[in-house]
Design a protein around this motif. Structure first.
Motif, PDB file in Angstrom:
ATOM      1  N   VAL A   5       0.855  -1.178   0.000  1.00 53.78           N
ATOM      2  CA  VAL A   5       0.000   0.000   0.000  1.00 53.78           C
ATOM      3  C   VAL A   5       0.895   1.233   0.000  1.00 53.78           C
ATOM      4  N   SER A   6       0.761   2.026  -1.051  1.00 52.99           N
ATOM      5  CA  SER A   6       1.501   3.276  -1.184  1.00 52.99           C
ATOM      6  C   SER A   6       0.546   4.432  -0.925  1.00 52.99           C
ATOM      7  N   THR A   7       1.030   5.434  -0.228  1.00 55.56           N
ATOM      8  CA  THR A   7       0.214   6.626   0.054  1.00 55.56           C
ATOM      9  C   THR A   7       1.020   7.865  -0.314  1.00 55.56           C
ATOM     10  N   GLY A   8       1.423   7.913  -1.581  1.00 57.12           N
ATOM     11  CA  GLY A   8       2.194   9.042  -2.068  1.00 57.12           C
ATOM     12  C   GLY A   8       3.690   8.787  -2.159  1.00 57.12           C
ATOM     13  N   GLN A   9       4.148   7.587  -1.822  1.00 62.70           N
ATOM     14  CA  GLN A   9       5.573   7.289  -1.879  1.00 62.70           C
ATOM     15  C   GLN A   9       6.042   7.066  -3.316  1.00 62.70           C
ATOM     16  N   ALA A  10       7.328   7.238  -3.522  1.00 67.99           N
ATOM     17  CA  ALA A  10       7.991   6.956  -4.791  1.00 67.99           C
ATOM     18  C   ALA A  10       9.409   6.511  -4.466  1.00 67.99           C
ATOM     19  N   SER A  11      10.056   5.891  -5.434  1.00 68.92           N
ATOM     20  CA  SER A  11      11.450   5.500  -5.244  1.00 68.92           C
ATOM     21  C   SER A  11      12.306   6.750  -5.086  1.00 68.92           C
ATOM     22  N   SER A  58      -6.067  -0.618  -6.674  1.00 70.22           N
ATOM     23  CA  SER A  58      -6.731   0.675  -6.486  1.00 70.22           C
ATOM     24  C   SER A  58      -5.689   1.772  -6.465  1.00 70.22           C
ATOM     25  N   GLY A  59      -6.135   2.997  -6.671  1.00 66.21           N
ATOM     26  CA  GLY A  59      -5.220   4.139  -6.693  1.00 66.21           C
ATOM     27  C   GLY A  59      -4.627   4.335  -8.077  1.00 66.21           C
ATOM     28  N   ALA A  60      -3.448   4.937  -8.112  1.00 62.79           N
ATOM     29  CA  ALA A  60      -2.770   5.216  -9.375  1.00 62.79           C
ATOM     30  C   ALA A  60      -1.267   5.278  -9.106  1.00 62.79           C
ATOM     31  N   ALA A  61      -0.494   4.929 -10.141  1.00 66.54           N
ATOM     32  CA  ALA A  61       0.962   4.920  -9.995  1.00 66.54           C
ATOM     33  C   ALA A  61       1.609   5.104 -11.356  1.00 66.54           C
ATOM     34  N   ARG A  62       2.882   5.439 -11.318  1.00 64.74           N
ATOM     35  CA  ARG A  62       3.707   5.463 -12.524  1.00 64.74           C
ATOM     36  C   ARG A  62       4.952   4.626 -12.254  1.00 64.74           C
ATOM     37  N   LEU A  63       5.180   3.643 -13.122  1.00 63.29           N
ATOM     38  CA  LEU A  63       6.290   2.709 -13.001  1.00 63.29           C
ATOM     39  C   LEU A  63       7.221   2.914 -14.187  1.00 63.29           C
ATOM     40  N   ARG A  64       8.516   3.058 -13.909  1.00 64.25           N
ATOM     41  CA  ARG A  64       9.492   3.305 -14.981  1.00 64.25           C
ATOM     42  C   ARG A  64      10.505   2.165 -15.020  1.00 64.25           C
ATOM     43  N   PHE A  65      10.873   1.766 -16.241  1.00 66.56           N
ATOM     44  CA  PHE A  65      11.918   0.771 -16.448  1.00 66.56           C
ATOM     45  C   PHE A  65      13.170   1.458 -16.966  1.00 66.56           C
ATOM     46  N   ASP A  66      14.317   0.998 -16.498  1.00 67.90           N
ATOM     47  CA  ASP A  66      15.598   1.533 -16.943  1.00 67.90           C
ATOM     48  C   ASP A  66      15.678   1.413 -18.466  1.00 67.90           C
ATOM     49  N   GLY A  67      16.050   2.496 -19.120  1.00 65.41           N
ATOM     50  CA  GLY A  67      16.171   2.515 -20.565  1.00 65.41           C
ATOM     51  C   GLY A  67      14.933   3.007 -21.286  1.00 65.41           C
ATOM     52  N   GLU A  68      13.830   3.203 -20.575  1.00 68.56           N
ATOM     53  CA  GLU A  68      12.618   3.743 -21.194  1.00 68.56           C
ATOM     54  C   GLU A  68      12.547   5.240 -20.946  1.00 68.56           C
ATOM     55  N   ARG A 128      15.923  -9.175 -12.392  1.00 71.98           N
ATOM     56  CA  ARG A 128      17.034  -8.268 -12.731  1.00 71.98           C
ATOM     57  C   ARG A 128      16.661  -7.151 -13.699  1.00 71.98           C
ATOM     58  N   ARG A 129      15.388  -6.971 -14.004  1.00 71.03           N
ATOM     59  CA  ARG A 129      14.946  -5.844 -14.855  1.00 71.03           C
ATOM     60  C   ARG A 129      14.832  -4.629 -13.960  1.00 71.03           C
ATOM     61  N   ARG A 130      15.737  -3.671 -14.150  1.00 71.48           N
ATOM     62  CA  ARG A 130      15.763  -2.488 -13.282  1.00 71.48           C
ATOM     63  C   ARG A 130      14.514  -1.638 -13.509  1.00 71.48           C
ATOM     64  N   HIS A 131      13.890  -1.259 -12.382  1.00 67.68           N
ATOM     65  CA  HIS A 131      12.662  -0.478 -12.442  1.00 67.68           C
ATOM     66  C   HIS A 131      12.543   0.368 -11.179  1.00 67.68           C
ATOM     67  N   ARG A 132      11.651   1.338 -11.240  1.00 71.89           N
ATOM     68  CA  ARG A 132      11.422   2.231 -10.104  1.00 71.89           C
ATOM     69  C   ARG A 132       9.976   2.718 -10.122  1.00 71.89           C
ATOM     70  N   VAL A 133       9.504   3.129  -8.968  1.00 71.89           N
ATOM     71  CA  VAL A 133       8.180   3.740  -8.862  1.00 71.89           C
ATOM     72  C   VAL A 133       8.397   5.244  -8.913  1.00 71.89           C
ATOM     73  N   ASP A 134       7.947   5.883  -9.990  1.00 69.74           N
ATOM     74  CA  ASP A 134       8.128   7.331 -10.146  1.00 69.74           C
ATOM     75  C   ASP A 134       7.131   8.131  -9.316  1.00 69.74           C
ATOM     76  N   TRP A 135       5.930   7.562  -9.096  1.00 75.70           N
ATOM     77  CA  TRP A 135       4.881   8.334  -8.420  1.00 75.70           C
ATOM     78  C   TRP A 135       3.765   7.401  -7.994  1.00 75.70           C
ATOM     79  N   THR A 136       3.149   7.677  -6.844  1.00 74.23           N
ATOM     80  CA  THR A 136       1.887   7.054  -6.449  1.00 74.23           C
ATOM     81  C   THR A 136       0.969   8.160  -5.955  1.00 74.23           C
ATOM     82  N   SER A 137      -0.308   7.938  -6.076  1.00 74.66           N
ATOM     83  CA  SER A 137      -1.303   8.948  -5.711  1.00 74.66           C
ATOM     84  C   SER A 137      -1.182   9.346  -4.241  1.00 74.66           C
TER      85      SER A 137
END
Length: 117
Positions: A36-42, A60-70, A87-96
């Motif tokens: 459960v994310s409440t506004g957290q991001a990587s 539920s909610g909304a998020a943005r997920l980014r992959f390395d190289g995109e 091993r696929r590098r990724h990060r959470v850019d934003w959560t609601s």
């Protein structure tokens, strides 16, 4: 012994400092988590680089997920899912920050993308 529950029970309040991660099932080769994310991001510059594959479903909610190289992050809404190979590098850019973002994450051994789409 059987274990039952509800993934929407006892959600943390908006504005918590950390994500809430709870194991729903943990057996050899598979871990199922409710996140459960409440506004957290990587943090800036941080990338997940996990040794196990992950399949994640946004409940539920909304998020943005980014992959390395995109070039840009993928916007996720309820019902969207993503397979993340090991091993696929990724990060959470934003959560609601306005409502809890509830993820169902399956971490498992192996994990190649299926040709059955």
């Amino acid at each position: 012994m059987s274990k039952t529950g509800n993934v929407f029970a006892n959600l943390p309040v908006i504005g918590c400092a950390d994500e809430d991660i709870a194991a729903l099932l943990d057996v050899p080769g598979l871990r199922v988590e409710r996140i459960v994310s409440t506004g957290q991001a990587s943090p800036p510059g941080f990338w997940y680089d996990q040794p196990r594959a992950e399949w994640v479903l946004l409940l539920s909610g909304a998020a943005r997920l980014r992959f390395d190289g995109e070039d840009k992050a993928r916007a996720l809404r309820p019902g969207d899912y993503v397979f993340i190979p090991a091993r696929r590098r990724h990060r959470v850019d934003w959560t609601s920050p306005d409502a809890p973002t509830v993820w169902l994450a399956l971490h498992f051994d192996g994990g190649r993308e299926s040709n059955c789409d």
